[in-house]
Design a protein around this motif. Structure first.
Motif, PDB file in Angstrom:
ATOM      1  N   GLU A 148      -4.714  18.675   7.549  1.00 55.20           N
ATOM      2  CA  GLU A 148      -3.777  18.635   8.676  1.00 55.20           C
ATOM      3  C   GLU A 148      -2.588  17.726   8.390  1.00 55.20           C
ATOM      4  N   SER A 178      -0.104  19.676   6.264  1.00 56.48           N
ATOM      5  CA  SER A 178       0.612  20.715   7.013  1.00 56.48           C
ATOM      6  C   SER A 178       1.637  20.106   7.969  1.00 56.48           C
ATOM      7  N   SER A 225       5.796  20.448   8.140  1.00 55.21           N
ATOM      8  CA  SER A 225       6.497  20.866   9.360  1.00 55.21           C
ATOM      9  C   SER A 225       7.676  19.949   9.680  1.00 55.21           C
ATOM     10  N   PHE A 258       0.448  18.716  16.476  1.00 47.74           N
ATOM     11  CA  PHE A 258       1.060  19.868  15.814  1.00 47.74           C
ATOM     12  C   PHE A 258       2.435  20.204  16.411  1.00 47.74           C
ATOM     13  N   HIS A 264      -4.898  25.644  14.980  1.00 47.82           N
ATOM     14  CA  HIS A 264      -3.743  25.409  14.119  1.00 47.82           C
ATOM     15  C   HIS A 264      -4.182  25.450  12.658  1.00 47.82           C
ATOM     16  N   SER A 299      -4.157  24.915   8.721  1.00 47.87           N
ATOM     17  CA  SER A 299      -3.677  23.782   7.920  1.00 47.87           C
ATOM     18  C   SER A 299      -4.236  23.882   6.511  1.00 47.87           C
ATOM     19  N   TYR A 300      -3.449  23.393   5.557  1.00 41.53           N
ATOM     20  CA  TYR A 300      -3.962  23.214   4.197  1.00 41.53           C
ATOM     21  C   TYR A 300      -3.127  22.170   3.480  1.00 41.53           C
ATOM     22  N   SER A 301      -3.753  21.518   2.511  1.00 47.11           N
ATOM     23  CA  SER A 301      -3.063  20.474   1.756  1.00 47.11           C
ATOM     24  C   SER A 301      -2.445  21.066   0.497  1.00 47.11           C
ATOM     25  N   LYS A 312      -8.291  24.391   5.804  1.00 45.68           N
ATOM     26  CA  LYS A 312      -9.002  24.391   7.083  1.00 45.68           C
ATOM     27  C   LYS A 312      -9.195  25.822   7.559  1.00 45.68           C
TER      28      LYS A 312
END
Length: 440
Positions: free
Chosen positions: A17, A20, A24, A103, A135, A137-139, A149
């Motif tokens: 998270e 992500s 953003s 988010f 929501h 998410s990924y690293s 996620k």
């Protein structure tokens, strides 16, 4: 360009998270930086599993303000959702965002950057609802492997846990969207994806209804994904079905590495914890894995000092773990959390006993890990080497989670290489010999 630094506490899900949310913020003109680069914005993504995580949050805020007193400090994560007023009162904190609001940071943040109004609220956190949004998410670029996620929230009322209060009910992405994210990740040159969530085996719930299953997800990834290597972060033993174990044993993408929470080896304590299994089921799952994947790595979460865990019941856990064919332990001393069932359970375990029990299990974990590594000497595996060098060595993990060191070669970083395991080094790593260099 402005600089933003993230400090992430807790689980792999938080890392996904954080990454992500950082991406953003790019349209606002932010580039990601380290703490020591004097960032304009600090974002601290908190955990609230233990009391230590709470204390770390306060310490990181102080460090951030030392580095740049004029910076904006934002707190997000589970601690922010559970105790927003407490965090908002910490000197130096400018903004606290709850589970949904984190988010929305790109829209909520701008007034706090220029301090355009002294009347700005420091706290924007709504109560956890049952219809929280999901929501994705990924690293990316945080580590060699990516944390993806696929699930959030939890419907399990474990007596010690605040996660349902902090993250809401179980909910998931769709398989179709997960596959789309995997393709995005593949475009970044990532070699390994770790599927993560709060209760990942409960994947498939959308808008309160089960429409897919975790087995459906695994099978679809096996058939359609373009990345070669996938790892499952953690899965509850009651959701690690025999069908799933058998499938993973024949997989060409999913690696033989399992992390299976146990929490206690005493059935009496498991009942106090409101876990959804007894230790006999745990034995069955470990036995099934060993039968079809004898070299698999099996990690175990265990909590010591839960209310009601007498010395005799702790010894049940110790003896149970000692008898199991497992590879390592993650040990957590119990931390009392407000609004959980465990608060009212007696007797309590004092900190000295928790510390002693934790030490015993840490020693046992090292013995288990050493025995697992020793059993791999002479074998060969595939190691994903990471962007690091220690005294002329590079490090990485094999498919079955053996930490391997080999002579440093910059061309092999972020590639998967065939390696023979030679011996165990003083550092505890396995010394590896790269067999034939391959460009993948």
């Amino acid at each position: 360009m402005s600089k933003v630094a993230f400090y992430t506490l807790g689980c792999k899900l938080n890392f996904a998270e954080s990454s992500s949310i950082a991406r953003s913020l790019e349209p606002l003109g932010f580039v990601r930086a380290d703490f020591q680069d004097t960032p304009d914005l600090f974002v601290i993504n908190t955990c609230s599993v233990t009391e230590q995580a709470d204390k770390k949050c306060k310490k990181v805020v102080r460090e951030a303000k030392k580095i740049n007193p004029a910076s904006t400090v934002v707190i997000i994560g589970c601690y922010a959702q559970l105790k927003p007023e407490e965090i908002a009162s910490i000197p130096g904190v400018d903004l606290v965002l709850g589970a949904n609001e984190k988010f929305q940071m790109p829209a909520l943040l701008p007034p706090y950057l220029d301090r355009s109004s002294e009347d700005l609220p420091k706290l924007i956190a709504t109560e956890i609802r049952y219809d929280l949004d999901y929501h994705a998410s990924y690293s990316v670029n945080d580590r060699t492997r990516t944390f993806l996620k696929v699930q959030d929230g939890c419907d399990y009322p474990c007596s010690y846990c605040t996660i349902p209060l902090a993250r809401g009910q179980s909910r998931s992405d769709s398989i179709e969207k997960v596959l789309g994210l995997i393709e995005e990740i593949a475009a970044n040159g990532v070699k390994e994806v770790v599927l993560t969530g709060v209760n990942i085996g409960d994947f498939g719930i959308q808008q309160g209804k089960r429409v897919e299953t975790f087995f459906d997800l695994v099978r679809t990834i096996e058939e359609q994904a373009t990345i070669d290597r996938f790892r499952i972060s953690s899965i509850e033993p009651n959701l690690l079905t025999p069908e799933l174990i058998e499938f993973l044993a024949t997989s060409t993408r999913f690696v033989p590495h399992f992390h299976i929470p146990l929490q206690s080896g005493s059935n009496a304590v498991l009942r106090l914890m409101k876990r959804r299994y007894q230790r006999e089921l745990y034995v069955d799952r470990v036995s099934r894995i060993r039968a079809v994947m004898p070299d698999a790595c099996i990690g175990v979460d265990v909590i010591v000092g839960h209310p009601g865990e007498t010395p005799e019941l702790f010894l049940e856990t110790y003896e149970f773990l000692n008898s199991l064919d497992i590879s390592y332990l993650h040990v957590f001393p119990y931390s009392e959390r407000a609004n959980t069932f465990a608060v009212d359970i007696q007797p309590k375990v004092d900190n000295m006993q928790k510390s002693e029990r934790s030490k015993m299990l840490h020693i046992l974990s090292e013995k288990k890990r050493h025995a697992f590594y020793a059993g791999q000497i002479g074998n060969s595996g595939s190691v994903l080497f990471e962007e690091s060098s220690n005294a002329g060595f590079m490090e990485g993990f094999s498919e079955n989670y053996v930490r391997v060191s080999a002579p440093y070669d910059p061309l092999q970083i972020n590639t998967i290489q065939p390696v023979r395991y030679k011996d165990i080094m003083e550092t505890g790593d396995v010394k590896g010999e790269v067999l034939i260099v391959v460009s993948r």
